[in-house]
Design a protein around this motif. Sequence first.
Motif, short mmCIF file in Angstrom:
data_model
loop_
_atom_site.label_atom_id
_atom_site.label_comp_id
_atom_site.label_asym_id
_atom_site.label_seq_id
_atom_site.Cartn_x
_atom_site.Cartn_y
_atom_site.Cartn_z
N SER A 2 0.83 -1.21 0.00
CA SER A 2 0.00 0.00 0.00
C SER A 2 0.86 1.25 0.00
N ALA A 3 1.93 1.23 0.77
CA ALA A 3 2.83 2.40 0.83
C ALA A 3 3.41 2.70 -0.55
N THR A 4 3.85 1.67 -1.24
CA THR A 4 4.44 1.85 -2.57
C THR A 4 3.39 2.37 -3.56
N LEU A 5 2.20 1.83 -3.49
CA LEU A 5 1.15 2.25 -4.42
C LEU A 5 0.72 3.69 -4.16
N VAL A 6 0.65 4.08 -2.90
CA VAL A 6 0.30 5.47 -2.58
C VAL A 6 1.41 6.40 -3.05
N ARG A 7 2.66 6.00 -2.83
CA ARG A 7 3.80 6.81 -3.29
C ARG A 7 3.72 7.04 -4.80
N ASP A 8 3.36 5.98 -5.54
CA ASP A 8 3.28 6.07 -6.99
C ASP A 8 1.94 6.62 -7.48
N LYS A 9 1.07 6.98 -6.55
CA LYS A 9 -0.26 7.53 -6.85
C LYS A 9 -1.11 6.59 -7.70
N GLU A 10 -0.98 5.31 -7.43
CA GLU A 10 -1.83 4.31 -8.08
C GLU A 10 -3.01 4.05 -7.14
N TRP A 11 -3.97 4.96 -7.19
CA TRP A 11 -5.03 5.01 -6.20
C TRP A 11 -5.93 3.78 -6.20
#
Length: 125
Positions: free
Chosen positions: A87-96
């Motif tokens: 989740s942290a990586t996806l939020v960082r990459d803005k893959e909502w």
Amino acid sequence: MVRSIISMVCVSILLLVGAVVENHHIDKHFEEFHSVLEVLYEKVDAEVATQDDVYAVQQNWLKKKKTLHAFIPHNEIKEIDMWLAESATLVRDKEWQDAISKIEVLKELTEQIPNTFRLSIENIL
């Protein structure tokens, strides 16, 4: 004979009280963590979450898992760790959308894991 019966009753009562205390402890920690996940879910859904928000949730989880290690299997804890990291990586990459799905899984885990440790007939048999 009477001492044996009294001893067995005392041990049974201790086991029952221990199970109730364990159940309360697990439920309390997972309910608190679930509410933290709800806040993160709302931020990710509004697309305003940052990686620091997820890190704050991870820090909250780290505090809770210290005592949960004594009660639940490490695989359950590791699974939550893994979903949080993703989740942290996806939020960082803005893959909502992907982040939302990971957090939904986390929310489901926080509901299902305590159920597997409840003092109930299906868990005893």
